[in-house]
Design an enzyme around this catalytic site. Sequence first.
Site, PDB file in Angstrom:
ATOM      1  N   SER A  53      30.299 -21.979 -12.912  1.00 36.51           N
ATOM      2  CA  SER A  53      29.598 -22.823 -11.933  1.00 36.51           C
ATOM      3  C   SER A  53      30.130 -24.257 -12.017  1.00 36.51           C
ATOM      4  O   SER A  53      31.316 -24.488 -11.812  1.00 36.51           O
ATOM      5  CB  SER A  53      28.089 -22.735 -12.166  1.00 36.51           C
ATOM      6  N   ASP A 139      25.901 -13.094  -5.922  1.00 35.54           N
ATOM      7  CA  ASP A 139      25.833 -14.537  -6.163  1.00 35.54           C
ATOM      8  C   ASP A 139      25.566 -15.253  -4.838  1.00 35.54           C
ATOM      9  O   ASP A 139      26.459 -15.381  -4.000  1.00 35.54           O
ATOM     10  CB  ASP A 139      27.140 -15.028  -6.778  1.00 35.54           C
ATOM     11  N   HIS A 171      24.710 -15.106 -10.077  1.00 40.10           N
ATOM     12  CA  HIS A 171      25.343 -16.372 -10.465  1.00 40.10           C
ATOM     13  C   HIS A 171      25.206 -16.528 -11.978  1.00 40.10           C
ATOM     14  O   HIS A 171      24.146 -16.923 -12.479  1.00 40.10           O
ATOM     15  CB  HIS A 171      24.667 -17.527  -9.737  1.00 40.10           C
ATOM     16  N   TRP A 316      31.373 -32.611 -10.617  1.00 44.59           N
ATOM     17  CA  TRP A 316      32.353 -32.067  -9.672  1.00 44.59           C
ATOM     18  C   TRP A 316      32.087 -32.559  -8.246  1.00 44.59           C
ATOM     19  O   TRP A 316      32.729 -32.084  -7.315  1.00 44.59           O
ATOM     20  CB  TRP A 316      32.375 -30.532  -9.721  1.00 44.59           C
TER      21      TRP A 316
END
Length: 531
Positions: A53, A139, A171, A316
């Site tokens: 992730s 997911d 996920h 990110w």
Amino acid sequence: MYLSLGRLGGTAAALLIAVSAIIAAPAAEAAVPPVAGALKSYSVDGVYSAGISSGGYMATQLHVAYSGTFDGSAAFASGPNYCAQNDVNKALNACMEVYQDLQLNRLEQTTRDWSAQGKIDNAAGLNGDPVYVFSGSSDSTVERPVATALNDYYARFGANVLYNKSTTAGHAWISPHGPNACTATANPWINNCGIDAEREFLGHLLGSVNAPAATPSGSLIQFDQNKYVPDGAAKPISMDEKGFAYIPDTCESGAACKVVVTLHGCKQGYSYQGFGTQFIDKAYLNEYADTNNLIVLYPQAIATTTLDNPNGCWNWWGYQGDADYARHGGKQIETIMGMVKALSGDGPSTPPPTGSITLPSVDAEDGYIKAASGGANPAVGTYENTYGLALGRGTDGQYNRTVLSFDTSAIPAGKQITRAYVTLTRSSGSGDPWTSPAGNRLLVDVHNGCLGGCAIETTDWAATTTAGSAAEITAFSSGSNSSTNLSTTGLSAINPSGRTQIRLRFEQNQTATAYLFVNKDTQATLTVDYQ
């Protein structure tokens, strides 16, 4: 075993399936209690990244930014490099769910531009690197098209990608020690899908792997992450003061070893609501580390007390104003690189003291000037509030130049400026002013102080600047784009005690109407690195 064979040849693929089919079920995970220690130099002959992730995004960022150091990467449930483009809304709506186009062509071009500008290592270093991408069909947090875009992104740079999209995983990190069912998306986000994903991705990254140890027998070192932060404090950059590294006895005894930088996902950090070492214990990497001479580095992120990062994710999308988060100079990237260097003995264990500041332009002093050919009859533009600041040839046949003003007194006193660049956000335009005429360039002039007065003036169109043509901004049709790094004379023109003005102008007059507007909804920025 459900497996996407990617670029494996038929014989190798058949062998991998056959071997995987007879893997014995691993024993229940055996937690290795952490002991206080410090990172030290080992005989390192390879470095890789892996993550889930937000950790998957960070693993890719590390690999792309420092492809000269990292030899490959594995990413579970994440997308292509710089997917969020410094925009949390894009992160949510294009890079997790797919309500928006994630602009893969633009992401590829950004990587190539950064490579050319020296903002990341040479992108040619990605060619041939092994990359593992995993996406489960259950997911709904990071949807399948996003992971597919990561696969496609790496393929554009010639990486050797193995893409597993054949399970029903939710996920999560996938591990034989996962306490959750395969389709779950729930704490602790470690799922058992009946496959040994660690054998799969480590085998792809390393070429082959030995069977894992029944229980880990090495040492789990808990070390001080503050030591590796450029500014010396981990918490302000959303990193924990504690980090971990698993060191097999063979590596401790001097064997040549590889480093796998392994990054947890959101809510999986050691200090997040008592999560502890669950990710470290259940990731099923320490077992492989013992039998394959692998040092597993587990950096740790933490939640912020603000809304920037409440779930303890890796950076990110550019939180806390770190515009360099995905390239050289990114605070978390440089911190992790400091840890890698400490383990490999490559340079000092503590990075030299550096810093970076990103300054928005002063809106009240920004503006644009239009003039006829040669600068005749200049006039201050009047559409700033409606469309933004103009550049290029307008429908009235006039040629537009923009002036941006920055308060560079915010740069800490006594620092040496080592790099600077301008970032623009486009709002609209017509035609392509970079191709009228062919090869036209958008240039950046830098002036120490103000061109006359600090407010926009007609004389600014042709005024002499301290450093002309100090950088350029390559063509972009939407979103944001950064200039090349300012030249040495451009850096010298930055005024650390007051205003610095920047003029943007095309090198040649357009032969027909072709222009763009910038700065309407998002202020231009000047990013300055110093030491």
